[in-house]
Motif scaffolding. Structure first.
Motif, PDB file in Angstrom:
ATOM      1  N   ALA A  76      10.525  61.433  57.205  1.00  0.00           N
ATOM      2  CA  ALA A  76      11.328  60.916  56.023  1.00  0.00           C
ATOM      3  C   ALA A  76      11.742  59.495  56.069  1.00  0.00           C
ATOM      4  O   ALA A  76      11.453  58.609  55.247  1.00  0.00           O
ATOM      5  N   TYR A  77      12.347  59.218  57.358  1.00  0.00           N
ATOM      6  CA  TYR A  77      12.576  57.899  57.538  1.00  0.00           C
ATOM      7  C   TYR A  77      11.479  56.926  57.555  1.00  0.00           C
ATOM      8  O   TYR A  77      11.387  55.953  56.805  1.00  0.00           O
ATOM      9  N   SER A  78      10.464  56.979  58.160  1.00  0.00           N
ATOM     10  CA  SER A  78       9.256  56.080  58.322  1.00  0.00           C
ATOM     11  C   SER A  78       8.546  56.492  56.890  1.00  0.00           C
ATOM     12  O   SER A  78       8.193  55.124  56.361  1.00  0.00           O
ATOM     13  N   LEU A 131      30.718  51.759  52.857  1.00  0.00           N
ATOM     14  CA  LEU A 131      30.868  53.023  52.245  1.00  0.00           C
ATOM     15  C   LEU A 131      31.852  53.532  53.089  1.00  0.00           C
ATOM     16  O   LEU A 131      33.100  54.077  52.792  1.00  0.00           O
ATOM     17  N   SER A 132      31.602  54.031  54.533  1.00  0.00           N
ATOM     18  CA  SER A 132      32.409  54.940  55.242  1.00  0.00           C
ATOM     19  C   SER A 132      33.199  53.997  56.352  1.00  0.00           C
ATOM     20  O   SER A 132      33.866  54.709  57.314  1.00  0.00           O
ATOM     21  N   SER A 133      33.098  52.728  56.265  1.00  0.00           N
ATOM     22  CA  SER A 133      33.817  52.031  57.490  1.00  0.00           C
ATOM     23  C   SER A 133      34.791  50.882  56.976  1.00  0.00           C
ATOM     24  O   SER A 133      34.352  49.563  56.732  1.00  0.00           O
ATOM     25  N   PRO A 134      35.699  51.357  56.152  1.00  0.00           N
ATOM     26  CA  PRO A 134      36.810  50.379  55.422  1.00  0.00           C
ATOM     27  C   PRO A 134      37.254  49.381  56.595  1.00  0.00           C
ATOM     28  O   PRO A 134      37.576  48.233  56.044  1.00  0.00           O
ATOM     29  N   ASP A 144      20.191  46.724  68.666  1.00  0.00           N
ATOM     30  CA  ASP A 144      21.323  47.106  69.300  1.00  0.00           C
ATOM     31  C   ASP A 144      22.567  47.096  68.132  1.00  0.00           C
ATOM     32  O   ASP A 144      23.255  46.421  67.851  1.00  0.00           O
ATOM     33  N   THR A 145      22.599  48.430  67.567  1.00  0.00           N
ATOM     34  CA  THR A 145      23.727  48.715  66.640  1.00  0.00           C
ATOM     35  C   THR A 145      24.223  50.220  66.886  1.00  0.00           C
ATOM     36  O   THR A 145      23.719  50.869  67.739  1.00  0.00           O
ATOM     37  N   ASP A 146      25.236  50.780  66.164  1.00  0.00           N
ATOM     38  CA  ASP A 146      25.532  52.019  66.259  1.00  0.00           C
ATOM     39  C   ASP A 146      24.482  53.072  66.000  1.00  0.00           C
ATOM     40  O   ASP A 146      24.596  54.186  66.464  1.00  0.00           O
TER      41      ASP A 146
HETATM   42  P1  NDP Z   1      24.295  51.221  61.196  1.00  0.00           P
HETATM   43  O1  NDP Z   1      24.326  52.777  60.966  1.00  0.00           O
HETATM   44  O2  NDP Z   1      24.569  50.446  62.518  1.00  0.00           O
HETATM   45  O3  NDP Z   1      24.961  50.583  60.005  1.00  0.00           O
HETATM   46  C1  NDP Z   1      24.337  51.107  58.677  1.00  0.00           C
HETATM   47  C2  NDP Z   1      25.156  50.013  57.709  1.00  0.00           C
HETATM   48  O4  NDP Z   1      24.828  50.637  56.189  1.00  0.00           O
HETATM   49  C3  NDP Z   1      26.616  50.131  57.757  1.00  0.00           C
HETATM   50  O5  NDP Z   1      27.129  48.856  57.310  1.00  0.00           O
HETATM   51  C4  NDP Z   1      26.933  51.097  56.739  1.00  0.00           C
HETATM   52  O6  NDP Z   1      28.261  50.963  56.033  1.00  0.00           O
HETATM   53  C5  NDP Z   1      25.737  51.142  55.529  1.00  0.00           C
HETATM   54  N1  NDP Z   1      25.453  51.977  54.590  1.00  0.00           N
HETATM   55  C6  NDP Z   1      24.895  53.328  55.249  1.00  0.00           C
HETATM   56  N2  NDP Z   1      24.853  54.177  54.241  1.00  0.00           N
HETATM   57  C7  NDP Z   1      25.348  53.340  53.227  1.00  0.00           C
HETATM   58  C8  NDP Z   1      25.688  53.832  51.743  1.00  0.00           C
HETATM   59  N3  NDP Z   1      25.196  54.955  51.295  1.00  0.00           N
HETATM   60  N4  NDP Z   1      26.198  53.034  50.940  1.00  0.00           N
HETATM   61  C9  NDP Z   1      26.591  51.781  51.306  1.00  0.00           C
HETATM   62  N5  NDP Z   1      26.572  51.197  52.643  1.00  0.00           N
HETATM   63  C10 NDP Z   1      25.843  52.353  53.317  1.00  0.00           C
HETATM   64  O7  NDP Z   1      22.730  50.830  61.054  1.00  0.00           O
HETATM   65  P2  NDP Z   1      21.933  49.512  61.564  1.00  0.00           P
HETATM   66  O8  NDP Z   1      22.712  48.227  61.606  1.00  0.00           O
HETATM   67  O9  NDP Z   1      21.296  49.903  62.763  1.00  0.00           O
HETATM   68  O10 NDP Z   1      20.600  49.700  60.400  1.00  0.00           O
HETATM   69  C11 NDP Z   1      20.976  48.641  59.372  1.00  0.00           C
HETATM   70  C12 NDP Z   1      19.238  48.649  58.619  1.00  0.00           C
HETATM   71  O11 NDP Z   1      18.310  48.165  59.422  1.00  0.00           O
HETATM   72  C13 NDP Z   1      18.971  50.002  58.063  1.00  0.00           C
HETATM   73  O12 NDP Z   1      18.459  50.089  56.814  1.00  0.00           O
HETATM   74  C14 NDP Z   1      18.159  50.655  59.157  1.00  0.00           C
HETATM   75  O13 NDP Z   1      17.158  51.582  58.798  1.00  0.00           O
HETATM   76  C15 NDP Z   1      17.316  49.390  59.683  1.00  0.00           C
HETATM   77  N6  NDP Z   1      16.949  49.548  60.884  1.00  0.00           N
HETATM   78  C16 NDP Z   1      17.607  49.599  61.952  1.00  0.00           C
HETATM   79  C17 NDP Z   1      16.882  49.613  63.414  1.00  0.00           C
HETATM   80  C18 NDP Z   1      17.689  49.878  64.469  1.00  0.00           C
HETATM   81  O14 NDP Z   1      17.170  49.886  65.868  1.00  0.00           O
HETATM   82  N7  NDP Z   1      19.020  49.756  64.450  1.00  0.00           N
HETATM   83  C19 NDP Z   1      15.548  49.333  63.667  1.00  0.00           C
HETATM   84  C20 NDP Z   1      14.845  49.267  62.334  1.00  0.00           C
HETATM   85  C21 NDP Z   1      15.413  49.350  61.052  1.00  0.00           C
HETATM   86  P3  NDP Z   1      29.553  52.142  56.129  1.00  0.00           P
HETATM   87  O15 NDP Z   1      29.433  52.319  57.631  1.00  0.00           O
HETATM   88  O16 NDP Z   1      30.568  51.265  55.472  1.00  0.00           O
HETATM   89  O17 NDP Z   1      28.967  53.416  55.352  1.00  0.00           O
END
Ligand code: NDP
Length: 237
Positions: A145-147, A38-41, A180-182
């Motif tokens: 809300a997240y949990s 969505l936000s990261s083309p 480890d992610t953003d």
């Molecule tokens: P990031 O925020 O690093 O990445 C999120 C990803 O989801 C991006 O690719 C983003 O795309 C996409 N995204 C978010 N909203 C939308 C939307 N409305 N439509 C389409 N794409 C969307 O998150 P993580 O990689 O850390 O998390 C991925 C999943 O893992 C999530 O469901 C999160 O809840 C879950 N999770 C993560 C944990 C962590 O510690 N990192 C722990 C437990 C669960 P774009 O940037 O292009 O919008």
């Protein structure tokens, strides 16, 4: 290693973090991978070029557009719903619209995407949601809300497993702990608090989460359905 040669895989939310690791894993095993962003083309375009996958701009909070997109893609062998948002803060301060959007992305999108994909998915297909260990343990304030959204996925896969089981389609939820992610950087300000809840005191890598997703998507996992798997260094133990 499993081989996904000839398999068609869609990852919702694949441009960054765990989703990007999942895209890389499937692409490295020969799958034809499509992913949404969505936000990261720029990240999406770079990943598509690196992995020879296809990036599609689609907002997981837009139910009708998401259903239309999935219906237009033809049969998918594997659907991974990874897109998710955190929405941390004092519940007394968070505007209701923000909470509703979180629920649309984290709860409604997995449900509608799974049902849309299942309409054309071949027998033996695989559906995987990325949930969270916070479905089982929420030791911090500000994330109700997240949990709640992630806990809903556990019930969702139990029900949909019954709906799709006759066709050999499995549906499971992978529940990462700190990864480890953003969204949750390994060197972020909360790292010591989070590691304090864990038996193995480090963030996971996206590749470790992708490994479990690949296993659940492969031929050895055909009897696993309606299940939740924590991959969290003991966070929820
Ligand atoms: P990031 O925020 O690093 O990445 C999120 C990803 O989801 C991006 O690719 C983003 O795309 C996409 N995204 C978010 N909203 C939308 C939307 N409305 N439509 C389409 N794409 C969307 O998150 P993580 O990689 O850390 O998390 C991925 C999943 O893992 C999530 O469901 C999160 O809840 C879950 N999770 C993560 C944990 C962590 O510690 N990192 C722990 C437990 C669960 P774009 O940037 O292009 O919008």
């Amino acid at each position: 290693m499993n081989s996904f040669e000839g398999k068609s895989v869609l990852v919702l939310g694949g441009s960054r973090g765990i989703g990007a690791a999942i895209v890389r894993r499937f692409a490295s095993e020969g799958a034809k991978v499509l992913f949404t962003y969505l936000s990261s083309p720029d990240d999406a375009a770079a990943l598509a070029a690196e992995t020879r996958s296809e990036a599609l701009c689609a907002d997981s909070s837009d139910r009708d557009a998401l259903i239309e997109l999935i219906s237009s893609l033809g049969p998918l062998d594997v659907l991974v719903v990874n897109s998710g948002i955190l929405g941390a803060g004092d519940p007394l301060d968070i505007p209701p619209n923000e909470i509703d959007r979180l629920f649309r992305i984290n709860i409604h999108a997995p449900y509608h995407a799974a049902v849309a994909a299942a309409r054309t998915m071949p027998d033996g297909g695989r559906i995987i949601f990325i949930g969270s260990a916070n479905a089982d343990r929420m030791p911090m304030a500000g994330l109700a809300a997240y949990s709640a959204s992630k806990a809903s996925l556990k019930g969702m896969v139990k029900g949909l497993a019954r709906d799709f089981g006759a066709r050999g389609i499995t549906i499971n939820v992978v529940q990462p702990g700190p990864t480890d992610t953003d969204m949750n950087p390994a060197d972020g300000p909360l790292k010591d608090i989070m590691h304090g809840f864990m038996a193995i005191k480090r963030h996971a890598t996206g590749a470790e989460i992708a490994g479990l997703v690949a296993y659940l998507s492969g031929p050895e996992a055909g009897i696993i359905t309606g299940a939740a798997y924590n991959i969290d260094g003991g966070f929820s133990a």
